[in-house]
Scaffold this motif. Structure first.
Motif, PDB file in Angstrom:
ATOM      1  N   GLU A  31       0.823  -1.209   0.000  1.00  0.00           N
ATOM      2  CA  GLU A  31       0.000   0.000   0.000  1.00  0.00           C
ATOM      3  C   GLU A  31       0.862   1.265   0.000  1.00  0.00           C
ATOM      4  OE1 GLU A  31      -3.418   0.424  -0.166  1.00  0.00           O
ATOM      5  OE2 GLU A  31      -3.390  -1.700  -0.675  1.00  0.00           O
ATOM      6  N   LEU A  32       1.937   1.272   0.769  1.00  0.00           N
ATOM      7  CA  LEU A  32       2.830   2.429   0.828  1.00  0.00           C
ATOM      8  C   LEU A  32       3.484   2.706  -0.520  1.00  0.00           C
ATOM      9  CD1 LEU A  32       4.291   4.572   2.640  1.00  0.00           C
ATOM     10  CD2 LEU A  32       6.094   2.865   2.916  1.00  0.00           C
ATOM     11  N   THR A  33       4.001   1.659  -1.153  1.00  0.00           N
ATOM     12  CA  THR A  33       4.675   1.859  -2.438  1.00  0.00           C
ATOM     13  C   THR A  33       3.682   2.146  -3.577  1.00  0.00           C
ATOM     14  OG1 THR A  33       4.792  -0.545  -2.785  1.00  0.00           O
ATOM     15  CG2 THR A  33       6.726   0.542  -1.831  1.00  0.00           C
ATOM     16  N   ASP A  34       2.423   1.747  -3.416  1.00  0.00           N
ATOM     17  CA  ASP A  34       1.401   2.149  -4.392  1.00  0.00           C
ATOM     18  C   ASP A  34       1.089   3.643  -4.259  1.00  0.00           C
ATOM     19  OD1 ASP A  34       1.137  -0.313  -5.565  1.00  0.00           O
ATOM     20  OD2 ASP A  34      -0.732  -0.840  -4.527  1.00  0.00           O
ATOM     21  N   ALA A  35       1.008   4.107  -3.027  1.00  0.00           N
ATOM     22  CA  ALA A  35       0.660   5.506  -2.784  1.00  0.00           C
ATOM     23  C   ALA A  35       1.831   6.448  -3.051  1.00  0.00           C
ATOM     24  CB  ALA A  35       0.168   5.672  -1.349  1.00  0.00           C
ATOM     25  N   TYR A  36       3.034   6.006  -2.717  1.00  0.00           N
ATOM     26  CA  TYR A  36       4.235   6.834  -2.862  1.00  0.00           C
ATOM     27  C   TYR A  36       5.266   6.062  -3.670  1.00  0.00           C
ATOM     28  CZ  TYR A  36       2.011   9.354   0.949  1.00  0.00           C
ATOM     29  OH  TYR A  36       1.108  10.035   1.718  1.00  0.00           O
ATOM     30  N   GLN A  37       5.227   6.223  -4.978  1.00  0.00           N
ATOM     31  CA  GLN A  37       6.122   5.490  -5.876  1.00  0.00           C
ATOM     32  C   GLN A  37       7.590   5.739  -5.564  1.00  0.00           C
ATOM     33  OE1 GLN A  37       5.332   3.357  -8.616  1.00  0.00           O
ATOM     34  NE2 GLN A  37       3.324   3.323  -7.634  1.00  0.00           N
ATOM     35  N   GLU A  38       7.909   6.927  -5.106  1.00  0.00           N
ATOM     36  CA  GLU A  38       9.312   7.254  -4.823  1.00  0.00           C
ATOM     37  C   GLU A  38       9.889   6.410  -3.685  1.00  0.00           C
ATOM     38  OE1 GLU A  38       6.620  10.302  -2.835  1.00  0.00           O
ATOM     39  OE2 GLU A  38       6.817   9.502  -4.851  1.00  0.00           O
ATOM     40  N   VAL A  39       9.049   5.973  -2.755  1.00  0.00           N
ATOM     41  CA  VAL A  39       9.518   5.086  -1.687  1.00  0.00           C
ATOM     42  C   VAL A  39       9.959   3.762  -2.283  1.00  0.00           C
ATOM     43  CG1 VAL A  39       8.853   3.821   0.404  1.00  0.00           C
ATOM     44  CG2 VAL A  39       8.092   6.173   0.084  1.00  0.00           C
ATOM     45  N   GLY A  40       9.161   3.214  -3.161  1.00  0.00           N
ATOM     46  CA  GLY A  40       9.516   1.958  -3.818  1.00  0.00           C
ATOM     47  C   GLY A  40      10.727   2.094  -4.711  1.00  0.00           C
ATOM     48  N   GLU A  41      10.843   3.229  -5.389  1.00  0.00           N
ATOM     49  CA  GLU A  41      12.000   3.452  -6.255  1.00  0.00           C
ATOM     50  C   GLU A  41      13.283   3.585  -5.439  1.00  0.00           C
ATOM     51  OE1 GLU A  41      10.777   6.863  -8.462  1.00  0.00           O
ATOM     52  OE2 GLU A  41       9.308   5.729  -9.630  1.00  0.00           O
ATOM     53  N   ALA A  42      13.182   4.168  -4.254  1.00  0.00           N
ATOM     54  CA  ALA A  42      14.361   4.329  -3.394  1.00  0.00           C
ATOM     55  C   ALA A  42      14.720   3.029  -2.679  1.00  0.00           C
ATOM     56  CB  ALA A  42      14.112   5.429  -2.370  1.00  0.00           C
ATOM     57  N   THR A  43      13.742   2.168  -2.460  1.00  0.00           N
ATOM     58  CA  THR A  43      13.992   0.909  -1.739  1.00  0.00           C
ATOM     59  C   THR A  43      13.697  -0.283  -2.647  1.00  0.00           C
ATOM     60  OG1 THR A  43      11.783   1.033  -0.771  1.00  0.00           O
ATOM     61  CG2 THR A  43      13.600   1.925   0.543  1.00  0.00           C
ATOM     62  N   PHE A  44      12.465  -0.773  -2.608  1.00  0.00           N
ATOM     63  CA  PHE A  44      12.098  -1.915  -3.456  1.00  0.00           C
ATOM     64  C   PHE A  44      10.590  -1.996  -3.598  1.00  0.00           C
ATOM     65  CE2 PHE A  44      11.704  -3.657   0.768  1.00  0.00           C
ATOM     66  CZ  PHE A  44      10.647  -4.554   0.684  1.00  0.00           C
ATOM     67  N   PHE A  45      10.164  -2.654  -4.648  1.00  0.00           N
ATOM     68  CA  PHE A  45       8.770  -3.026  -4.870  1.00  0.00           C
ATOM     69  C   PHE A  45       8.685  -4.545  -4.791  1.00  0.00           C
ATOM     70  CE2 PHE A  45       8.995   0.936  -7.338  1.00  0.00           C
ATOM     71  CZ  PHE A  45       7.860   1.587  -6.893  1.00  0.00           C
ATOM     72  N   PHE A  46       7.556  -5.064  -4.324  1.00  0.00           N
ATOM     73  CA  PHE A  46       7.317  -6.498  -4.428  1.00  0.00           C
ATOM     74  C   PHE A  46       7.000  -6.831  -5.881  1.00  0.00           C
ATOM     75  CE2 PHE A  46       6.313  -6.404   0.212  1.00  0.00           C
ATOM     76  CZ  PHE A  46       7.188  -7.405   0.597  1.00  0.00           C
ATOM     77  N   ASP A  47       7.470  -7.991  -6.341  1.00  0.00           N
ATOM     78  CA  ASP A  47       7.232  -8.400  -7.725  1.00  0.00           C
ATOM     79  C   ASP A  47       5.759  -8.699  -7.995  1.00  0.00           C
ATOM     80  OD1 ASP A  47       9.914  -8.169  -8.325  1.00  0.00           O
ATOM     81  OD2 ASP A  47      10.337 -10.281  -7.871  1.00  0.00           O
ATOM     82  N   ARG A  48       5.096  -9.319  -7.026  1.00  0.00           N
ATOM     83  CA  ARG A  48       3.680  -9.702  -7.198  1.00  0.00           C
ATOM     84  C   ARG A  48       2.848  -9.076  -6.073  1.00  0.00           C
ATOM     85  NH1 ARG A  48       4.292 -15.948  -6.996  1.00  0.00           N
ATOM     86  NH2 ARG A  48       5.702 -15.297  -5.357  1.00  0.00           N
ATOM     87  N   PRO A  49       2.538  -7.788  -6.165  1.00  0.00           N
ATOM     88  CA  PRO A  49       1.854  -7.130  -5.048  1.00  0.00           C
ATOM     89  C   PRO A  49       0.484  -7.717  -4.722  1.00  0.00           C
ATOM     90  CG  PRO A  49       1.949  -5.680  -6.963  1.00  0.00           C
ATOM     91  CD  PRO A  49       2.802  -6.872  -7.272  1.00  0.00           C
ATOM     92  N   GLY A  50      -0.253  -8.170  -5.721  1.00  0.00           N
ATOM     93  CA  GLY A  50      -1.556  -8.775  -5.442  1.00  0.00           C
ATOM     94  C   GLY A  50      -1.426 -10.052  -4.625  1.00  0.00           C
ATOM     95  N   PHE A  51      -0.450 -10.881  -4.979  1.00  0.00           N
ATOM     96  CA  PHE A  51      -0.224 -12.115  -4.226  1.00  0.00           C
ATOM     97  C   PHE A  51       0.281 -11.811  -2.819  1.00  0.00           C
ATOM     98  CE2 PHE A  51       2.559 -15.699  -2.999  1.00  0.00           C
ATOM     99  CZ  PHE A  51       1.565 -16.665  -2.870  1.00  0.00           C
ATOM    100  N   ILE A  52       1.121 -10.796  -2.675  1.00  0.00           N
ATOM    101  CA  ILE A  52       1.623 -10.407  -1.349  1.00  0.00           C
ATOM    102  C   ILE A  52       0.459 -10.000  -0.455  1.00  0.00           C
ATOM    103  CG2 ILE A  52       3.022  -8.704  -0.089  1.00  0.00           C
ATOM    104  CD1 ILE A  52       4.678 -10.806  -1.581  1.00  0.00           C
ATOM    105  N   LYS A  53      -0.459  -9.207  -0.992  1.00  0.00           N
ATOM    106  CA  LYS A  53      -1.612  -8.791  -0.202  1.00  0.00           C
ATOM    107  C   LYS A  53      -2.487  -9.981   0.174  1.00  0.00           C
ATOM    108  CE  LYS A  53      -3.591  -4.850  -1.471  1.00  0.00           C
ATOM    109  NZ  LYS A  53      -4.126  -3.763  -2.327  1.00  0.00           N
ATOM    110  N   PHE A  54      -2.694 -10.901  -0.770  1.00  0.00           N
ATOM    111  CA  PHE A  54      -3.485 -12.099  -0.486  1.00  0.00           C
ATOM    112  C   PHE A  54      -2.811 -12.953   0.589  1.00  0.00           C
ATOM    113  CE2 PHE A  54      -4.002 -16.665  -1.330  1.00  0.00           C
ATOM    114  CZ  PHE A  54      -5.340 -16.798  -1.000  1.00  0.00           C
ATOM    115  N   ALA A  55      -1.515 -13.222   0.427  1.00  0.00           N
ATOM    116  CA  ALA A  55      -0.791 -14.068   1.376  1.00  0.00           C
ATOM    117  C   ALA A  55      -0.673 -13.401   2.744  1.00  0.00           C
ATOM    118  CB  ALA A  55       0.595 -14.401   0.834  1.00  0.00           C
ATOM    119  N   SER A  56      -0.579 -12.078   2.770  1.00  0.00           N
ATOM    120  CA  SER A  56      -0.494 -11.352   4.044  1.00  0.00           C
ATOM    121  C   SER A  56      -1.762 -11.516   4.866  1.00  0.00           C
ATOM    122  CB  SER A  56      -0.248  -9.863   3.780  1.00  0.00           C
ATOM    123  OG  SER A  56       1.008  -9.655   3.201  1.00  0.00           O
ATOM    124  N   PHE A  57      -2.884 -11.683   4.199  1.00  0.00           N
ATOM    125  CA  PHE A  57      -4.143 -11.909   4.898  1.00  0.00           C
ATOM    126  C   PHE A  57      -4.415 -13.393   5.132  1.00  0.00           C
ATOM    127  CE2 PHE A  57      -8.751 -12.738   4.649  1.00  0.00           C
ATOM    128  CZ  PHE A  57      -9.137 -12.115   5.828  1.00  0.00           C
TER     129      PHE A  57
END
Length: 125
Positions: A31-57
């Motif tokens: 959610e953070l890297t979706d809202a603030y792209q620069e955070v993900g660009e400075a650090t990292f993005f998950f490759d499969r964000p939909g799966f990460i959200k599903f697995a996190s729940f």
């Protein structure tokens, strides 16, 4: 054996509670890297964000539910805990944050499946 079922119950609950922390981080980071792209660009993005959200729940949910079922429905509870361990592994890999949820859910799942019905010599049916 009731002792194995109680151990599976305990391991599943602990795995789910620790997995809640991992899941909160995973979902929150997506959610953070979706809202603030620069955070993900400075650090990292998950490759499969939909799966990460599903697995996190679903991972913590299956671990806790599997642990809760381990005493009365050992086969179902064991399968749920093994799926939870697999979700954690596939979503986040095996590392310092996930070794306990994966290990506890996996061992709890194996113990639950290995336990026979109480007071009966046969295993789940």
């Amino acid at each position: 054996d009731p002792t194995m079922r109680i151990a599976a119950l305990t391991l599943g609950l602990i795995a789910g509670l620790i997995g809640l922390l991992v899941g909160l981080f995973g979902y929150g980071w997506v959610e953070l890297t979706d809202a603030y792209q620069e955070v993900g660009e400075a650090t990292f993005f998950f490759d499969r964000p939909g799966f990460i959200k599903f697995a996190s729940f679903a991972g913590p949910l299956l671990a806790i539910a599997g642990g809760a079922m381990a005493y009365s429905r050992a086969l179902w509870g064991g399968i749920a805990m093994l799926i939870a361990a697999g979700l954690f592994w596939q979503a986040f890999g095996f590392n310092v944050a996930t070794m306990f949820p994966i290990g506890f859910a996996g061992l709890g799942g194996l113990l639950a499946i290995a336990a026979g019905k109480p007071d009966e010599p046969k295993a789940h049916f």
